[in-house]
Each structure stands twice: as C-alpha cells, then as structure tokens.
Design a protein around this motif. Sequence first.
Motif, PDB file in Angstrom:
ATOM      1  N   SER A 290     -26.927  -4.422  18.942  1.00 42.08           N
ATOM      2  CA  SER A 290     -27.378  -5.092  17.811  1.00 42.08           C
ATOM      3  C   SER A 290     -27.350  -6.456  17.609  1.00 42.08           C
ATOM      4  N   ASN A 291     -26.649  -7.132  18.443  1.00 43.31           N
ATOM      5  CA  ASN A 291     -26.723  -8.553  18.322  1.00 43.31           C
ATOM      6  C   ASN A 291     -27.563  -9.465  19.221  1.00 43.31           C
ATOM      7  N   GLU A 292     -28.431  -8.545  19.793  1.00 45.60           N
ATOM      8  CA  GLU A 292     -29.510  -9.257  20.438  1.00 45.60           C
ATOM      9  C   GLU A 292     -30.568  -9.786  19.625  1.00 45.60           C
ATOM     10  N   ILE A 293     -31.014 -10.850  19.631  1.00 48.67           N
ATOM     11  CA  ILE A 293     -32.155 -11.230  18.637  1.00 48.67           C
ATOM     12  C   ILE A 293     -33.000 -12.240  19.422  1.00 48.67           C
ATOM     13  N   ASP A 294     -32.840 -12.318  20.625  1.00 47.16           N
ATOM     14  CA  ASP A 294     -33.695 -13.215  21.273  1.00 47.16           C
ATOM     15  C   ASP A 294     -35.167 -12.571  21.405  1.00 47.16           C
ATOM     16  N   ALA A 295     -36.110 -13.266  21.207  1.00 50.24           N
ATOM     17  CA  ALA A 295     -37.613 -12.951  21.199  1.00 50.24           C
ATOM     18  C   ALA A 295     -38.180 -12.379  22.443  1.00 50.24           C
ATOM     19  N   SER A 296     -37.792 -13.003  23.429  1.00 44.94           N
ATOM     20  CA  SER A 296     -38.237 -12.592  24.791  1.00 44.94           C
ATOM     21  C   SER A 296     -37.359 -11.176  25.160  1.00 44.94           C
ATOM     22  N   ALA A 297     -36.346 -10.900  24.842  1.00 48.58           N
ATOM     23  CA  ALA A 297     -35.687  -9.525  25.072  1.00 48.58           C
ATOM     24  C   ALA A 297     -36.047  -8.774  24.187  1.00 48.58           C
ATOM     25  N   LYS A 298     -36.605  -9.085  22.899  1.00 41.83           N
ATOM     26  CA  LYS A 298     -37.321  -7.969  22.221  1.00 41.83           C
ATOM     27  C   LYS A 298     -38.692  -7.511  22.877  1.00 41.83           C
ATOM     28  N   LYS A 299     -39.469  -8.531  23.225  1.00 42.39           N
ATOM     29  CA  LYS A 299     -40.689  -8.428  24.308  1.00 42.39           C
ATOM     30  C   LYS A 299     -40.493  -7.426  25.399  1.00 42.39           C
ATOM     31  N   THR A 300     -39.544  -7.550  25.955  1.00 38.81           N
ATOM     32  CA  THR A 300     -39.035  -7.039  27.230  1.00 38.81           C
ATOM     33  C   THR A 300     -38.758  -5.546  26.917  1.00 38.81           C
ATOM     34  N   ARG A 301     -38.075  -5.224  25.689  1.00 38.15           N
ATOM     35  CA  ARG A 301     -37.713  -3.808  25.187  1.00 38.15           C
ATOM     36  C   ARG A 301     -39.222  -3.357  24.747  1.00 38.15           C
ATOM     37  N   LYS A 302     -39.974  -3.795  24.094  1.00 34.78           N
ATOM     38  CA  LYS A 302     -41.124  -3.152  23.739  1.00 34.78           C
ATOM     39  C   LYS A 302     -41.934  -2.781  24.897  1.00 34.78           C
ATOM     40  N   GLU A 303     -41.934  -3.485  25.978  1.00 31.75           N
ATOM     41  CA  GLU A 303     -42.751  -3.055  27.132  1.00 31.75           C
ATOM     42  C   GLU A 303     -41.854  -1.962  27.873  1.00 31.75           C
ATOM     43  N   LEU A 304     -40.611  -1.956  27.860  1.00 31.42           N
ATOM     44  CA  LEU A 304     -39.942  -0.792  28.384  1.00 31.42           C
ATOM     45  C   LEU A 304     -40.246   0.289  27.785  1.00 31.42           C
ATOM     46  N   LYS A 305     -40.403   0.494  26.369  1.00 26.07           N
ATOM     47  CA  LYS A 305     -40.555   1.495  25.593  1.00 26.07           C
ATOM     48  C   LYS A 305     -41.910   2.038  25.769  1.00 26.07           C
ATOM     49  N   ARG A 306     -42.973   0.913  25.969  1.00 26.17           N
ATOM     50  CA  ARG A 306     -44.251   1.370  26.512  1.00 26.17           C
ATOM     51  C   ARG A 306     -44.441   1.909  27.487  1.00 26.17           C
ATOM     52  N   ALA A 307     -43.555   1.388  28.620  1.00 28.60           N
ATOM     53  CA  ALA A 307     -43.621   2.257  29.849  1.00 28.60           C
ATOM     54  C   ALA A 307     -43.157   3.496  29.906  1.00 28.60           C
ATOM     55  N   ARG A 308     -42.128   3.641  29.412  1.00 32.61           N
ATOM     56  CA  ARG A 308     -41.577   5.148  28.976  1.00 32.61           C
ATOM     57  C   ARG A 308     -42.354   6.079  28.577  1.00 32.61           C
ATOM     58  N   LYS A 309     -43.170   5.727  27.482  1.00 31.57           N
ATOM     59  CA  LYS A 309     -43.907   6.695  26.607  1.00 31.57           C
ATOM     60  C   LYS A 309     -45.188   6.741  27.560  1.00 31.57           C
ATOM     61  N   MET A 310     -45.550   5.767  28.529  1.00 33.23           N
ATOM     62  CA  MET A 310     -46.828   6.012  29.541  1.00 33.23           C
ATOM     63  C   MET A 310     -46.345   7.233  30.414  1.00 33.23           C
ATOM     64  N   ARG A 311     -44.946   7.030  30.784  1.00 31.72           N
ATOM     65  CA  ARG A 311     -44.506   8.046  31.878  1.00 31.72           C
ATOM     66  C   ARG A 311     -44.531   9.513  31.253  1.00 31.72           C
ATOM     67  N   LEU A 312     -44.205   9.418  29.887  1.00 27.00           N
ATOM     68  CA  LEU A 312     -43.891  10.796  29.486  1.00 27.00           C
ATOM     69  C   LEU A 312     -45.413  11.497  28.875  1.00 27.00           C
ATOM     70  N   ARG A 313     -46.422  10.666  28.820  1.00 21.60           N
ATOM     71  CA  ARG A 313     -47.727  11.175  28.703  1.00 21.60           C
ATOM     72  C   ARG A 313     -48.133  11.698  30.008  1.00 21.60           C
ATOM     73  N   LYS A 314     -47.783  10.756  31.039  1.00 22.82           N
ATOM     74  CA  LYS A 314     -48.504  11.226  32.275  1.00 22.82           C
ATOM     75  C   LYS A 314     -47.728  12.632  32.834  1.00 22.82           C
ATOM     76  N   LEU A 315     -46.696  12.729  32.485  1.00 23.46           N
ATOM     77  CA  LEU A 315     -45.715  14.016  32.778  1.00 23.46           C
ATOM     78  C   LEU A 315     -46.590  15.092  32.018  1.00 23.46           C
ATOM     79  N   TYR A 316     -46.766  14.963  30.550  1.00 27.73           N
ATOM     80  CA  TYR A 316     -47.330  16.098  29.956  1.00 27.73           C
ATOM     81  C   TYR A 316     -48.937  16.423  30.338  1.00 27.73           C
ATOM     82  N   GLU A 317     -49.685  15.336  30.903  1.00 28.61           N
ATOM     83  CA  GLU A 317     -50.881  15.599  31.284  1.00 28.61           C
ATOM     84  C   GLU A 317     -50.746  16.065  32.611  1.00 28.61           C
TER      85      GLU A 317
END
Length: 756
Positions: A699-726
Amino acid sequence: MAEQVQAILERMVPPLKDLRDRGLFSPDEIRSIVDRRRRAEYLLQRRSGARRSDYLRYIEDEVLLERLRKLRKERVLTELRNERIRQREEGGDDGSDDEAINKKHAYQTSGIGDSHIVSHVHLLYQRTLRKFHHPLDVLLNYAEFAKEHKSFRHLGKIYAEGLQRHPREAGLWIEAASFEYFGYVAQDYEKGDDVSSKVVGGSIRNARVLMQRGLRVNTTSREMWLQYFALELHYVQKLRGRREILELGLNEEGMTPSSEEEGSDEGDESAGGGDKLSASLLPAQIIFKNAVKAIPDDVRFRLRFVEACRQFPQTKQLEECIMESVTQDFGESVEGWVARISYADEEWQSSKSAKGGKVGFLAAADDEGSEEGNGTGSSEEEDGKEPPAKRARVESNQDDRDPALGLLREALKAAPKAKMYVEASRFLRSRIQRLLDEEQGEDVSHLIWQNEDAQGAARRHARVLEGLYGYANAERITSTTLTLDHADFLLSTGQPEKAEVLLKEACSSVSDADVALWLRWAEISQKMAAASLAPSTSPVRVLRRALKHTPISDRRGHELVSTELMRHLMLQPPSSKTSEELKELFQKLVLLSQGADYSLSNVKKSQHGADEEGEEESEEQANVASIFLAYLKYTLVNSGGDSEGRDSVRSIYSSVLFHSNFGKSCVGRSEEELVAMKAFFDLCIRYETTTQATIAPASNEIDASAKKTRKELKRARKMRLRKLYEAAIGFYEGGDSYWRKAVDEYQRGLDASKYG
C-alpha cells in the motif's frame, strides 16, 4: 417451393381432422403440428440443399408424435370402456342399448388418423434414403422402426434395397435371413379388446437363399458362416421339437425310424466310412466344410462352430467331426493342441456332470419325465447328503487319468516351444484358481480324485505346474511371457524371494532383456520392502539399470521405465541430486513423447522368445500425462514461492504444452491420458490465477516505475492465462462430444480473461 409444401400439407388435412374430431388432439395442438411440419418441409425444400440432420430431426419429431397418439388413444379407449360399463349398469341389460352405444362410439375408436403418422414416417424415411443414397445407419434405423410398428411389407422392401446398396455388409444379410426364417408375430392392438395375431416369415427356403447369396459376395465373412451354420441347427431343432410334440417317438439320434433308414446311406458317405452322422445334421456339416475351405487357417474360427453346436441338443457327432478336422489340419501347431486340450477338458467335465446328455427344452422334458417316473429327483437332498457337484469324484478305476492332462503331456512332447509351455501353464493355473474358488458354485468335482478335497487337488495341480516350469528351465525353453507367468505363480504361492531371483537371472542373462521383466522385478522388490523383507536390490536401482540396458530406439520401453522411475524418485525425500535426476528424466520424456502415435512397428521386441515363438502380447503403454501431472504437483510442493520456484513450475507446463507436440491435440490419446491432461490444465490455470492474486503491491508503494512494473507483470500473467486457455481449447477440440463441456468451460474462462 411454396406450392410443393402447400400441396404436401393439404394431403394431411383429412387424417389430422380425424384426429381432432375424435379428441386425440385439440385444435391448438393440430395447428402446432401443422406449423412444425410446414417449417420442416421448408427446410427440406430449400434451394441451398437439405441436410441429413433436417430429415432425421423431422423423423424423430414424428416418431414422438406417434407415441403421444398411442397414449392418447389408450386413454380414450379406457374412457369409452368405462362409459359403456356405466351406461349398461344404468340402462339395464337391454341389448339394443349396447348396440346404440357401439354405433355411437364406433367413429371414436378408429379412423384414418391412426395410420397417418406411421405412413408419414415411412414416406420421410424413403425420401431420406433416396436423397442421400441409402446410408447404412438410416437404413438400419428404418428397419427397426418398421419392426416396432409391425410394417412387415415395408420391412421386406427395406432389406431388399439395403442388400442391393450394401452387399458387403454381412450383418445386413444375417438380419434379413433372420427375418425370413424366424419372422415376427404381427399383433393388431388397435381393435380394442379383440387382439388378432399372425406369424410373418418362417421360411427356411428364403433364409437359405439369402445366406447363400450373401456368402457368394462375402466368402470370408466368419460371422455369416457361423450364422448360416446356426440357422440349420435351428431348423433341425424346430423339426425335432415338432416331432416331440406330436409324439412320433424319436430314436437316440433324434430321427424317426423311417427317416433314419432313408438317411443312413447319406450319413455313411459324408462320414467317409467313419461314425454315422445323423441325416438331419448333414446340411450343417456341409456348411462347416465349405467354411473351412473358405477360411482354412483359423483354428479359433472352427472352435466357434463347436460353441454353436453346444447351444443345441444332440450335436455330439457334429462336434466330433469338427474336432477331427482340427486334429488333421492343426495337429502339430500350438493352437491345435490348445483347442484339443480345451475340448477334452470340457467334454470330460460334461460327462462327469449330473445333467449330461440333452440341452434345451428336450432336456427339460427328459428331466421331468425321469423325476416323475423314478421318484428320485430330490432323494439326496431329503437324505441330507451333499449334491454331486460338491462331492469328490469316486473313480471306478483308480488308474483312470485326466484326459486333458494326458493331452497336455503329449503336446509338450510334440511341440516343445515356449508358447506351448505358456499355454500349458495358464491352463493349469486356471484349474488351480477354479479349485480354490470352489465355494462360488462352479462344478469342479471332475478335477477331484477319490479321498481328496479341493485344496488337495489344487496342490496336486501346483506340483504338476512346478514340474512344468522346471522341465522348461532344464530344456532352456524360455520367453518373456513364460518367465512372467512363472514369477506370478511363485508370488501366488508365497515365494517372493524365488520370484526375485528368477527375474534377476532373466534380466542379467541377456543384454537386451524385455522391459516387462525389469518392471516386474522392481514391483516385486517394492512389495518385499513393504512386507519388511529384504530385497537384493532396491526398486530405484533396478529401474536405473533397466534404463541403461534399454536402447533409446525402444521409445515405449524408455517411457515405461522412465515414468516408473520418476514415481519412485518422487516418493523419496527431496534433495538436489533427486531434483536433477527428475529434471533429466522429465526432459527425456518430453522428447520421447513427441506425437501421439505409438506404432508397434517402431518398438523393438526381445529376440529370445516372443519373436521366435510368435507370441501375441498386449503392448502396455505408459501414461505420460499422469507423470507430467505428478511432477508438476511435486514441483509445486517442493519449490518455494520465489521467482525461481515460479519459473520452475512454468518451465514444466511450457515444455509440455508449448515446446512439444504432446499438448497439441487429444487425438490418439487414451481415456486415462485425457483425464490426466484435464487435471494438468486445471492445475496450471489455478496456479496462474492464485499467483496473480497473492502478489498485490504494497500500500505504501507509490513510485511510478514500480507501478509500471506491476502493470507489466499483470499483463504478462494475463497473457499466460490466455495461452493456457487457448492450449486447453485446442487440445480438446478434436475429442468426442464427452469433452465438449470441457471446451465450453475453457472458452468461458478465456472470455473472462479477455473482457473481465
């Protein structure tokens, strides 16, 4: 198109009006029927071309409508019957009232609408057959419909058209001949209380003509020869039963004295100067001889004729003729000896059984007559004695030996091959099992000698079996199957140490021992360790040695040994050495499991028995999917939750699903593999879903670069889920309808991951 549909519907008006007026269907229901038929007819008349499914759906709807009409009519008839009874009670016994009631309700009990739906279904079937060139499945369904509704005139035409279009279908010839001979009882249930019936068919001449024509086209059809043979025996049984009913006095051969004298010359000619064959059995014997000429090299085919004979009474002479042909044509082969031994054992059992003699309704009649005449039907039960099936056999001659065992000794001398020893061991082991399971009700009295119980007879057969294995070992007659059977026998007699020594010697004697020997050795070692016995070698060491001695060209053998070794390693405490060995075995399995077709031609067999003796063994296939699932679970449990552990888990399912052909399609997979792969996909999807939920940012993480990294990680996991379903959808798309639910489930998950 509209004019054609309207013309068809207008022809339906009178019968539908009749059904409405008689109260079987309401006006709203009639309108619904017309609307449904109009839609169906438009589908059949469309310019783009009607599909077969449209015709079949139309037929199915009409069949269901006919069932509803029958139920409604039964209800109407019941109401009319009750009304007639009530009015008779109210109006007295005046006959004129009954006549008036009958005239009043005559129109309500029958009409042109009764046969309308069945006739319409016949028309639809005929249109379907003409449209799609008489497909076999539709033809058979049409025949079943005609039988169910007793449309026997249509049925004859159906078989005629079907045989013209499909002359190579042996089952169609058999069914048509069965209809011609056995016929059907055509009963008219549409007349209320009076039920009229008649037999349709019953022509042996027409049935013979059909079978002969079918055999001219399908000369090598085993089923047609057997059914033609059984047809003649059915006809003989019918004649004998008729004579028995008419009390003409059958002799021992089932013939009247006059017919016996007329047919004796023919019997002598057919038997070639040997035993006389009843003249009534000559057609069946001729059929058998012609079948042997058409299919000369199949001993099991001839034994099926013996099985057919045993379904009918007084066919002993015919059985002996069949077995004589087996002896003459297969005298020195293993199959011939096995057939003769089995027949001798069954005949000896039947000769010692209490019934013996006739079978069928003739035997039942004889049994009733003997009980009534002698009065001894239940004397043993009244005296409190055991029935003959549970008593030991009393030999009149102490030197009388088992004929099957005598033939077995002759066979081992005449054909000293590994396959013959395998068949002999299995024959003896089956006898031992029957003796040990005597309490289940099977008659084994013929196997028990005087002053001997079932346990003693089992021990006697076990000694014979031990001598057989010892003689084979002394003569150096061995094969993989014989060694495995010997090991199983030693295990069943409580000698695991000897079984382990036997398998150890078999694996060490040759450099390329069969994989089945190594696997059985490891299995016995594991059982000994579980029973607190000390095996000479641990199962893991046995499997490691097996992996070294199995050539890489034997893909099936490598898969079996590798999967078994991985299971044993995963049961041990985790260590770095074990993890490295498991990883190496997993990578090797992924490479070996490329593709789903495991052709037996690519499997190298042992040259020390199976190839030389021509043994037919079922090839065991490794369930690679289950070991992939077990290894994934093992890694999930033993790897940490850090990035290295997550990478290990993802590398496993990526290697299986995306870097090999194993996870591409379910075509060619066994049911066990499909179930294991379903669990594998579910586990991977659940892992990615839960991992995504548990690594939320602080909750205390407010750095912009860290937020960008978290979004990239979420996007990567979402892509892995899609690949598994496909991958899951692509894997099960080629499966049958049972796995359609799994495809729909994964499709919903894919949609949720995209738009959720």
